[in-house]
Design an enzyme around this catalytic site. Structure first.
Site, PDB file in Angstrom:
ATOM      1  N   CYS A 173      36.137  47.587  72.518  1.00 39.93           N
ATOM      2  CA  CYS A 173      36.298  47.688  71.065  1.00 39.93           C
ATOM      3  C   CYS A 173      37.773  47.453  70.770  1.00 39.93           C
ATOM      4  O   CYS A 173      38.612  47.527  71.665  1.00 39.93           O
ATOM      5  CB  CYS A 173      35.845  49.054  70.555  1.00 39.93           C
ATOM      6  SG  CYS A 173      35.680  49.136  68.750  1.00 39.93           S
TER       7      CYS A 173
ATOM      8  N   CYS B 147      37.601  48.198  63.915  1.00 36.05           N
ATOM      9  CA  CYS B 147      37.053  47.708  65.178  1.00 36.05           C
ATOM     10  C   CYS B 147      37.076  46.192  65.307  1.00 36.05           C
ATOM     11  O   CYS B 147      36.494  45.647  66.254  1.00 36.05           O
ATOM     12  CB  CYS B 147      35.624  48.212  65.344  1.00 36.05           C
ATOM     13  SG  CYS B 147      35.504  50.015  65.361  1.00 36.05           S
TER      14      CYS B 147
ATOM     15  N   LYS C  98      24.662  52.727  66.845  1.00 42.17           N
ATOM     16  CA  LYS C  98      25.847  53.562  66.672  1.00 42.17           C
ATOM     17  C   LYS C  98      26.007  53.851  65.182  1.00 42.17           C
ATOM     18  O   LYS C  98      26.262  52.957  64.386  1.00 42.17           O
ATOM     19  CB  LYS C  98      27.092  52.858  67.220  1.00 42.17           C
ATOM     20  CG  LYS C  98      28.371  53.685  67.081  1.00 42.17           C
ATOM     21  CD  LYS C  98      29.555  52.939  67.665  1.00 42.17           C
ATOM     22  CE  LYS C  98      30.845  53.716  67.515  1.00 42.17           C
ATOM     23  NZ  LYS C  98      32.000  52.994  68.089  1.00 42.17           N
TER      24      LYS C  98
ATOM     25  N   ARG D  80      38.474  60.325  67.704  1.00 42.79           N
ATOM     26  CA  ARG D  80      39.457  59.477  67.017  1.00 42.79           C
ATOM     27  C   ARG D  80      40.864  60.034  67.130  1.00 42.79           C
ATOM     28  O   ARG D  80      41.838  59.279  67.194  1.00 42.79           O
ATOM     29  CB  ARG D  80      39.034  59.292  65.559  1.00 42.79           C
ATOM     30  CG  ARG D  80      37.793  58.412  65.440  1.00 42.79           C
ATOM     31  CD  ARG D  80      37.327  58.243  64.019  1.00 42.79           C
ATOM     32  NE  ARG D  80      36.139  57.387  63.975  1.00 42.79           N
ATOM     33  CZ  ARG D  80      35.423  57.152  62.885  1.00 42.79           C
ATOM     34  NH1 ARG D  80      35.791  57.706  61.732  1.00 42.79           N
ATOM     35  NH2 ARG D  80      34.363  56.367  62.934  1.00 42.79           N
TER      36      ARG D  80
ATOM     37  N   LYS E  60      24.026  56.675  69.672  1.00 39.04           N
ATOM     38  CA  LYS E  60      25.237  57.466  69.445  1.00 39.04           C
ATOM     39  C   LYS E  60      25.345  57.831  67.972  1.00 39.04           C
ATOM     40  O   LYS E  60      25.243  56.946  67.123  1.00 39.04           O
ATOM     41  CB  LYS E  60      26.470  56.655  69.876  1.00 39.04           C
ATOM     42  CG  LYS E  60      27.795  57.395  69.715  1.00 39.04           C
ATOM     43  CD  LYS E  60      28.964  56.506  70.109  1.00 39.04           C
ATOM     44  CE  LYS E  60      30.278  57.279  69.945  1.00 39.04           C
ATOM     45  NZ  LYS E  60      31.449  56.438  70.274  1.00 39.04           N
TER      46      LYS E  60
ATOM     47  N   SER F 122      32.111  63.508  70.900  1.00 41.97           N
ATOM     48  CA  SER F 122      33.201  64.480  70.871  1.00 41.97           C
ATOM     49  C   SER F 122      32.958  65.621  69.902  1.00 41.97           C
ATOM     50  O   SER F 122      33.304  66.774  70.187  1.00 41.97           O
ATOM     51  CB  SER F 122      34.505  63.770  70.513  1.00 41.97           C
ATOM     52  OG  SER F 122      34.422  63.172  69.227  1.00 41.97           O
TER      53      SER F 122
ATOM     54  N   TYR G 221      31.079  64.811  77.740  1.00 39.82           N
ATOM     55  CA  TYR G 221      32.326  65.455  78.131  1.00 39.82           C
ATOM     56  C   TYR G 221      32.062  66.737  78.919  1.00 39.82           C
ATOM     57  O   TYR G 221      33.007  67.353  79.416  1.00 39.82           O
ATOM     58  CB  TYR G 221      33.159  65.748  76.882  1.00 39.82           C
ATOM     59  CG  TYR G 221      33.472  64.497  76.098  1.00 39.82           C
ATOM     60  CD1 TYR G 221      34.518  63.655  76.470  1.00 39.82           C
ATOM     61  CD2 TYR G 221      32.702  64.124  75.003  1.00 39.82           C
ATOM     62  CE1 TYR G 221      34.789  62.487  75.773  1.00 39.82           C
ATOM     63  CE2 TYR G 221      32.964  62.962  74.292  1.00 39.82           C
ATOM     64  CZ  TYR G 221      33.999  62.146  74.686  1.00 39.82           C
ATOM     65  OH  TYR G 221      34.259  60.987  73.992  1.00 39.82           O
TER      66      TYR G 221
END
Length: 321
Positions: free
Chosen positions: A115, A125, A190, A200, A243, A269, A308
């Site tokens: 990206c 993007c 997405k 971000r 996502k 996240s 994560y």
């Protein structure tokens, strides 16, 4: 039938358990920065770090030792411009990171995110035409980045930009550069989500103006997701990503039931940060909540999960819900 007989104790519950999360299902995201001797915790994502390449090697060796077999790489360059040049220029940060990983940790499966948002000064993007992202001008740059990472040794390319026709463009470029054996794991569905905030901040990739609603998906749309997934598969995607994860279990389920390629869920996240924050406030048992969340993604049809929490899972820190 009285189902309580089959819930009586842990042994019988384990015998009849329908869904299990395995370490081999999990992919661990990593953030790479310029410099040396850097391992700096990301404030919005406790337990995750910015790594310079030398420290990345140390981390990768530990990941292999605890059984994590795949990573997803995100680069954070020192320099940004309106064309995202540092995403694909010779010697870019991801190219160097991949080469180092393949030299010192060759067994690790490397997925390279593709990206421009981390590399553009405006945080969008793709290439801008006025205030609009120009889809056609962006495609060659995404392909150039993909080829750079593939030639450096990436096992898999993961375009996350949501430009139209980018899978076809990248697949063609890979073939033209003798990289036909490189897999494409496409962020096919997405959504334009509020759950990306901590990422971000970590990737220094927030848009400097406007938003990404013109190219990422509307959270209200279901049929569009199925069309996007089908299109990416037709263009050459080997794996598709949904996502975010938990807020889109219905999409994950429908995609998993309708396609014949592996399906990946990205536990993003914001999902991670919310569990960690609530745990810190002692409102929930974070270890159990994380495990329950991963199980939900598997139950909904994920063949693999980008998370994560992968390292905590591998270390046995997460506990049964």
């Amino acid at each position: 039938m009285d189902y309580r007989r089959l819930r009586k104790n842990k042994a019988i519950r384990n015998y009849i358990k329908e869904t299990r999360v395995h370490l081999e299902d999990l992919i661990y995201p990593l953030f790479i920065v310029e410099g040396e001797n850097i391992k700096q915790e990301i404030s919005a994502m406790p337990g995750n770090y910015h790594f310079s390449i030398d420290k990345l090697i140390e981390e990768a060796k530990e990941l292999l030792e605890i059984g994590i077999q795949g990573v997803l790489l995100f680069g954070i360059p020192d320099h940004k411009d309106d064309m995202g040049t540092t995403a694909y220029c010779e010697g870019n940060i991801i190219e160097r990171a991949i080469k180092a990983l393949k030299k010192f940790v060759p067994e690790l499966y490397i997925i390279a995110d593709v990206c421009l948002c981390e590399y553009t000064s405006h945080g969008h993007c793709g290439v801008l035409c006025g205030s609009i992202v120009d889809n056609e001008k962006t495609l060659p740059l995404l392909a150039k980045a993909a080829v750079s990472y593939a030639k450096a040794g990436a096992d898999c390319i993961a375009p996350s930009d949501m430009m139209d026709n980018r899978v076809e463009y990248i697949r063609k470029a890979l073939y033209e550069n003798d990289c036909q054996d490189i897999a494409i794991m496409s962020y096919s569905a997405k959504y334009s989500s509020a759950y990306y905030g901590p990422f971000r901040k970590a990737a220094h990739s927030a848009p400097q103006f406007g938003d990404r609603k013109s190219y990422q998906m509307d959270p209200a749309n279901r049929k569009e997701a199925l069309k996007e997934v089908e299109k990416d598969i037709a263009e050459g995607a080997d794996i598709v990503i949904i996502k975010p994860g938990l807020p889109y279990l219905d999409i994950l389920w429908q995609v998993s039931q309708s396609v014949h390629v592996p399906v990946c869920a990205y536990q993003v996240s914001g999902e991670y940060a919310m569990i960690k924050a609530a745990e810190q406030m002692q409102w929930i048992d974070g270890k159990k909540a994380a495990m329950e969340s991963l199980t939900a993604l598997k139950r909904a049809g994920a063949d693999m999960i980008i998370t994560y929490f992968a390292k905590d899972f591998a270390k046995g820190i997460l506990t049964e819900y």
